[in-house]
Design a protein around this motif. Structure first.
Motif, PDB file in Angstrom:
ATOM      1  N   ILE A   1       1.569   9.043  -9.095  1.00 52.88           N
ATOM      2  CA  ILE A   1       2.029  10.337  -9.422  1.00 52.88           C
ATOM      3  C   ILE A   1       3.396  10.441  -9.754  1.00 52.88           C
ATOM      4  N   LEU A   2       4.267  10.075  -9.675  1.00 47.85           N
ATOM      5  CA  LEU A   2       5.907   9.945  -9.815  1.00 47.85           C
ATOM      6  C   LEU A   2       5.718  10.145 -11.431  1.00 47.85           C
ATOM      7  N   THR A   3       5.110   8.827 -11.960  1.00 50.74           N
ATOM      8  CA  THR A   3       5.081   9.190 -13.643  1.00 50.74           C
ATOM      9  C   THR A   3       4.682  10.583 -13.986  1.00 50.74           C
ATOM     10  N   ASN A   4       3.569  10.959 -13.280  1.00 47.90           N
ATOM     11  CA  ASN A   4       3.272  12.583 -14.255  1.00 47.90           C
ATOM     12  C   ASN A   4       3.988  13.435 -13.691  1.00 47.90           C
ATOM     13  N   ALA A   5       4.843  13.099 -12.108  1.00 52.87           N
ATOM     14  CA  ALA A   5       5.762  14.457 -12.931  1.00 52.87           C
ATOM     15  C   ALA A   5       7.148  14.616 -13.037  1.00 52.87           C
ATOM     16  N   GLY A   6       7.290  13.262 -13.877  1.00 52.88           N
ATOM     17  CA  GLY A   6       8.395  13.012 -15.044  1.00 52.88           C
ATOM     18  C   GLY A   6       9.335  12.550 -14.106  1.00 52.88           C
ATOM     19  N   LEU A   7       9.113  11.814 -12.885  1.00 51.40           N
ATOM     20  CA  LEU A   7       9.802  10.955 -11.815  1.00 51.40           C
ATOM     21  C   LEU A   7       9.961   9.155 -11.980  1.00 51.40           C
ATOM     22  N   GLY A   8       9.368   8.953 -13.371  1.00 52.51           N
ATOM     23  CA  GLY A   8       8.994   7.330 -13.575  1.00 52.51           C
ATOM     24  C   GLY A   8      10.139   6.558 -13.336  1.00 52.51           C
ATOM     25  N   GLU A   9      12.083   7.105 -13.015  1.00 51.87           N
ATOM     26  CA  GLU A   9      12.434   6.004 -12.831  1.00 51.87           C
ATOM     27  C   GLU A   9      12.574   5.989 -11.521  1.00 51.87           C
ATOM     28  N   LEU A  10      11.754   5.898 -10.855  1.00 54.08           N
ATOM     29  CA  LEU A  10      11.432   5.883  -9.324  1.00 54.08           C
ATOM     30  C   LEU A  10      10.952   4.856  -8.847  1.00 54.08           C
ATOM     31  N   SER A  11      10.141   4.542  -9.896  1.00 55.43           N
ATOM     32  CA  SER A  11       9.501   3.778  -9.200  1.00 55.43           C
ATOM     33  C   SER A  11       9.656   2.383  -9.927  1.00 55.43           C
ATOM     34  N   SER A  12       9.414   1.356  -8.985  1.00 53.26           N
ATOM     35  CA  SER A  12      10.976   0.071  -9.428  1.00 53.26           C
ATOM     36  C   SER A  12       9.034  -1.335  -9.478  1.00 53.26           C
ATOM     37  N   VAL A  13       9.829  -1.698  -9.550  1.00 56.64           N
ATOM     38  CA  VAL A  13       9.379  -3.523  -9.956  1.00 56.64           C
ATOM     39  C   VAL A  13       9.690  -4.452  -9.276  1.00 56.64           C
ATOM     40  N   SER A  14      10.396  -4.033  -8.291  1.00 56.37           N
ATOM     41  CA  SER A  14      10.410  -5.384  -7.289  1.00 56.37           C
ATOM     42  C   SER A  14      11.610  -4.743  -6.358  1.00 56.37           C
ATOM     43  N   VAL A  15      11.651  -5.489  -5.009  1.00 55.01           N
ATOM     44  CA  VAL A  15      12.704  -4.439  -4.251  1.00 55.01           C
ATOM     45  C   VAL A  15      13.460  -4.748  -4.622  1.00 55.01           C
ATOM     46  N   ALA A  16      14.604  -5.190  -5.305  1.00 55.50           N
ATOM     47  CA  ALA A  16      15.816  -5.551  -5.005  1.00 55.50           C
ATOM     48  C   ALA A  16      15.922  -3.847  -6.091  1.00 55.50           C
ATOM     49  N   GLU A  17      14.812  -4.188  -6.499  1.00 54.77           N
ATOM     50  CA  GLU A  17      15.355  -3.001  -7.952  1.00 54.77           C
ATOM     51  C   GLU A  17      15.111  -1.508  -7.107  1.00 54.77           C
ATOM     52  N   PHE A  18      14.136  -1.578  -6.319  1.00 57.35           N
ATOM     53  CA  PHE A  18      13.642  -0.282  -4.586  1.00 57.35           C
ATOM     54  C   PHE A  18      14.591  -0.242  -3.870  1.00 57.35           C
TER      55      PHE A  18
ATOM     56  N   LEU B   1       0.800  -1.262   0.293  1.00 55.87           N
ATOM     57  CA  LEU B   1      -0.085   0.163  -0.003  1.00 55.87           C
ATOM     58  C   LEU B   1       0.801   1.596   0.232  1.00 55.87           C
ATOM     59  N   THR B   2       1.024   1.953  -1.277  1.00 59.86           N
ATOM     60  CA  THR B   2       2.540   2.480  -1.314  1.00 59.86           C
ATOM     61  C   THR B   2       1.336   4.587  -0.554  1.00 59.86           C
ATOM     62  N   GLY B   3       1.735   5.508  -0.761  1.00 61.84           N
ATOM     63  CA  GLY B   3       1.730   7.010  -0.179  1.00 61.84           C
ATOM     64  C   GLY B   3       0.856   7.252  -1.197  1.00 61.84           C
ATOM     65  N   GLY B   4       0.253   7.993  -1.073  1.00 62.07           N
ATOM     66  CA  GLY B   4      -0.836   9.130  -2.048  1.00 62.07           C
ATOM     67  C   GLY B   4      -0.840  10.655  -1.959  1.00 62.07           C
ATOM     68  N   THR B   5      -0.586  10.745  -0.344  1.00 59.64           N
ATOM     69  CA  THR B   5      -0.591  12.496   0.159  1.00 59.64           C
ATOM     70  C   THR B   5       0.596  12.471   0.014  1.00 59.64           C
ATOM     71  N   THR B   6       0.890  11.356   1.049  1.00 55.68           N
ATOM     72  CA  THR B   6       2.533  11.765   1.631  1.00 55.68           C
ATOM     73  C   THR B   6       3.814  11.675   0.437  1.00 55.68           C
ATOM     74  N   THR B   7       2.998  11.172  -0.671  1.00 63.23           N
ATOM     75  CA  THR B   7       3.899  10.829  -1.784  1.00 63.23           C
ATOM     76  C   THR B   7       3.749  12.613  -2.428  1.00 63.23           C
ATOM     77  N   CYS B   8       2.896  13.825  -2.779  1.00 61.27           N
ATOM     78  CA  CYS B   8       2.469  14.795  -3.049  1.00 61.27           C
ATOM     79  C   CYS B   8       2.868  15.610  -1.950  1.00 61.27           C
ATOM     80  N   GLU B   9       2.706  15.320  -0.781  1.00 61.55           N
ATOM     81  CA  GLU B   9       3.524  16.322  -0.479  1.00 61.55           C
ATOM     82  C   GLU B   9       5.012  16.247   0.458  1.00 61.55           C
ATOM     83  N   ALA B  10       6.104  14.617   0.025  1.00 59.49           N
ATOM     84  CA  ALA B  10       7.116  15.113  -0.185  1.00 59.49           C
ATOM     85  C   ALA B  10       7.326  15.222  -1.397  1.00 59.49           C
ATOM     86  N   LEU B  11       7.158  15.074  -2.122  1.00 57.21           N
ATOM     87  CA  LEU B  11       7.413  15.619  -3.550  1.00 57.21           C
ATOM     88  C   LEU B  11       7.445  17.429  -3.338  1.00 57.21           C
ATOM     89  N   TRP B  12       6.594  17.124  -3.366  1.00 54.28           N
ATOM     90  CA  TRP B  12       5.968  19.207  -2.892  1.00 54.28           C
ATOM     91  C   TRP B  12       6.898  19.642  -2.506  1.00 54.28           C
TER      92      TRP B  12
END
Length: 756
Positions: A689-706, A657-668
């Protein structure tokens, strides 16, 4: 040590520990022990809530003494109490074959089927038993439960009436008959039933308690409070009334709730229910400034789960919440299984508890099971609504579309901030907007601003679900959009009555609500799950983003200064996410990131950060990866958390369960977020949120990539500095910051759904 021969008198005296000790000694010495004596010990454990101990002794007796009817039945009952239904059915079926003429196993089998919501299986057994025992009030009562599960509410009421004919003093039949009427929105009838119960059962506290519950269901919370307070004037030490008031006032008057919980414990110090109510109130208070109360709440929850094995299922939601709030992820997980708890909550109408299931998802099977649990919750509500339909007037010819928003959070709340732009920028020549709230408090500036910009803002605190649905239907909406499911003060059950021709869900709940009468879920291309089988609703897809930052969302918070690494000479990772989202795999990933980044720190910005229990649990979790406790930083915060992003270089997201409001707040605030995306909607919030902010590369697909992504970003000082200074402007320029464009896209999408 208790002599072996003392088991019988120990049992007679209610000394279960002494009886167990005596039987243990006898079995160890090879002395003959009667199976019936062990069965009595099992019964004692079951009666005192120790079903796990009853199971242990029943199995030991069967292994030592061989097959036995009483022991096999005791095992079945113990398994039923632990909600291990398949095993319970097997044990009780075996007991039935051992003594075909004894009705006991069949009684218990019917109870198992009722407990699991299988009314058909329970009714089949009960029909056989009633043919032989037509005047058994208990059997008629059980049949009422079975028929209620089947949705045959008239037959259920008749069965409960028959139970009362057989035994007019059967208080649970009176209570259940009243609640059945209340569930059917016949609240006055329910109160009349309770009035009638006074004749055979004058001044019975359990009836007063049910009266308060009916009044609450009818939306008459003030009358319920008065009812309970009147009971306390007669008996100030009535623990049950303090318990009900503690629960009733938990959301509206926390100080009074805490006071009643304390008085309840004083009146009934040995009651687990009262201790739990106190711990619950303490944990709530800890989240709004009384951090000193989380420690006793946590210690109480640990004491209630210390014996091992799953906790009593009726206590599980509160226990899990307290343990998770204190960061004890392992103890929280041990409270009960994913399927067991989720299905219990669904069958008992506890939709809000299903939110706590989202962080527990691990597999594709879990995702499907979670959706099934939401549908289980929805089924009886849909049947209830079908029996009590509202009158929806035909749509009159008009140029503008009428769109309604069902939310109690259109105020100073995350939902209100994200939605506010819709009400400021919508095309008034195309749409009339309405809002519906159940929030009992005074309107704040955000609510007042929204109310001043739309056609109607209806406030219905305490309204019964069907009454609210009828009031909404009277506005002749083209579409109704719910925005909060069953989170606090929201009443998504209204949607089951279909007060609008087309209905949708958006923003407030990161999963399908479960109701088939919600036609659509508003998503975006990044949030949409690849597997449509993970949704109940049909997705409505926004062009780019499913949310935008409202004009007032975070603008009153000045940007943070220079990257803290410049002054500290080390990287500080951190989070402001709720610990209810924490999981063991997530904490392990966070700890690996810190361990692999030289001299790094991790900062927790949370109200719970002031509590010793939270700090100790986080220190233990990070120590497993070799992170010394000196590298963990704790910043207690109550509503002022944004300023503390000034101490954070990189935020690590929660998962699944990822962040929503907290992710926006941190980026802001200039802090990049590393996230892990999964398959379901709630696993993709930060990814969108990250993809729309142009930061899609910070979204990982595995724990190792995270882990690798976080470590690599921490090592790139130049990039971190650039992000720190430019993230706010990046957000403003991105789809997330284009409120007018978002509003136009949103209402174009709504219009196409209504007109299509």
């Amino acid at each position: 040590m208790t002599p072996p021969g003392d088991a019988e008198p120990a049992l007679a005296a209610g000394d279960l520990a002494g009886a167990a000790q005596a039987l243990d000694a006898a079995l160890a010495a090879g002395e003959p022990v009667a199976a019936g004596l062990i069965a009595r010990l099992c019964a004692g454990f079951i009666q005192t809530g120790r079903a796990d101990a009853a199971e242990t002794w029943a199995r030991r007796g069967l292994e030592t003494l061989g097959e036995d009817f009483d022991l096999r039945q005791a095992l079945g009952v113990a398994l039923r109490r632990q909600r291990r239904f398949d095993e319970a059915v097997e044990a009780l079926t075996t007991a039935h074959t051992l003594r075909l003429g004894d009705p006991g196993p069949l009684y218990n089998l019917a109870n198992v089927h009722n407990d699991r919501g299988d009314g058909a299986a329970a009714a089949e057994i009960l029909s056989q038993l009633l043919a032989a025992h037509p005047d058994d009030a208990q059997l008629h009562h059980m049949m009422g439960r079975a028929q209620r599960h089947l949705g045959e509410l008239e037959a259920a009421d008749a069965a409960l009436a028959e139970a009362l004919r057989c035994d007019p003093r059967f208080i649970e039949a009176w209570r259940d008959r009243a609640m059945l009427a209340s569930e059917r929105q016949r609240h006055e009838e329910a109160l009349s039933i309770l009035d009638a119960a006074q004749a055979p059962l004058p001044d019975a506290p359990r009836l007063v308690e049910r009266r308060a519950e009916v009044l609450i269901r009818a939306g008459r919370a003030d009358e319920a409070r008065a009812c309970l307070e009147a009971a306390l004037r007669t008996r100030p030490d009535a623990a049950w009334a303090h318990l009900q008031l503690a629960r009733l006032l938990l959301d509206s008057d926390l100080a009074a709730s805490l006071a009643h919980a304390e008085r309840g414990v004083a009146a009934a110090p040995n009651s687990a229910l009262h201790r739990l109510a106190l711990a619950h109130a303490q944990s709530r208070a800890a989240g709004v400034g009384r951090s000193d109360l989380l420690q006793p709440a946590y210690e109480a929850a640990r004491a209630m789960t210390a014996r091992g094995g799953p906790a009593p299922v009726e206590h599980a939601f509160v226990l899990r919440g307290i343990l998770a709030q204190a960061g004890d992820v392992d103890a929280a997980e041990a409270v009960g299984g994913f399927e067991t708890l989720g299905r219990y909550w669904a069958l008992n109408g506890q939709h809000a508890a299903l939110l706590s299931q989202l962080p527990r998802v691990r597999t594709a099977q879990d995702r499907r099971e979670l959706l099934h649990q939401h549908r289980m919750w929805a089924a009886p509500i849909e049947r209830r609504a079908a029996r009590n339909p509202v009158e929806r007037r035909p749509r009159a010819p008009r140029e503008k579309l009428r769109i309604g928003f069902l939310s109690s959070d259109l105020r100073r709340h995350a939902v209100g901030h994200f939605a506010q732009g819709l009400f400021e920028h919508y095309d008034r020549d195309r749409f009339d907007l309405y809002a519906y709230s159940f929030f009992p408090g005074e309107a704040d500036a955000v609510q007042a601003r929204i109310a001043g910009q739309i056609e109607g803002f209806r406030v219905m605190p305490g309204a019964a679900e069907r009454d609210a649905a009828q009031a909404i239907a009277a506005d002749g909406l083209d579409m109704l959009i719910e925005m909060g499911a069953t989170t606090r003060w929201n009443h998504v059950q209204v949607m089951a009555y279909r007060p609008a021709r087309v209905q949708a869900s958006w923003l407030g709940y990161p999963h399908s609500v479960g109701l088939a009468d919600i036609d659509h879920l508003i998503l975006d291309p990044h949030l949409r799950p690849g597997d449509p089988g993970l949704l109940v609703e049909r997705p409505l897809i926004m062009p780019s983003t499913w949310l935008a930052l409202g004009a007032q969302a975070f603008t009153d918070h000045p940007p943070v200064g220079a990257p803290p690494q410049d002054a500290n000479r080390f990287i500080t990772f951190g989070t402001a996410n709720n610990p209810n989202k924490y999981t063991r795999p997530m904490l392990q990933a966070w700890a690996q990131v810190v361990a692999r980044t030289p001299d790094a720190r991790f900062l927790f910005v949370r109200p719970e950060a002031a509590a010793p229990a939270f700090r100790d649990n986080m220190r233990r979790a990070f120590a497993e990866a070799g992170v010394a406790e000196q590298r963990l930083l704790f910043q207690p915060s109550w509503g002022d958390h944004l300023q503390h992003y000034g101490r954070m270089d990189v935020s690590l997201d929660t998962f699944p369960l990822t962040g929503g409001t907290t992710t926006c707040e941190a980026l802001w605030m200039g802090v990049p977020v590393i996230s892990l995306r999964g398959e379901a909607v709630f696993e993709r919030l930060s990814h969108s949120i990250l993809t729309n902010a142009g930061l899609g590369e910070l979204s990982s697909v595995s724990v190792a990539e995270f882990v690798e992504t976080a470590v690599a970003l921490a090592a790139d000082r130049a990039r971190l500095a650039g992000l720190r200074s430019g993230l706010r402007q990046r957000l403003r320029a991105s789809p997330l910051g284009q409120g007018e464009t978002f509003t136009r896209d949103f209402f174009d999408l709504i219009a196409s759904a209504v007109q299509g």
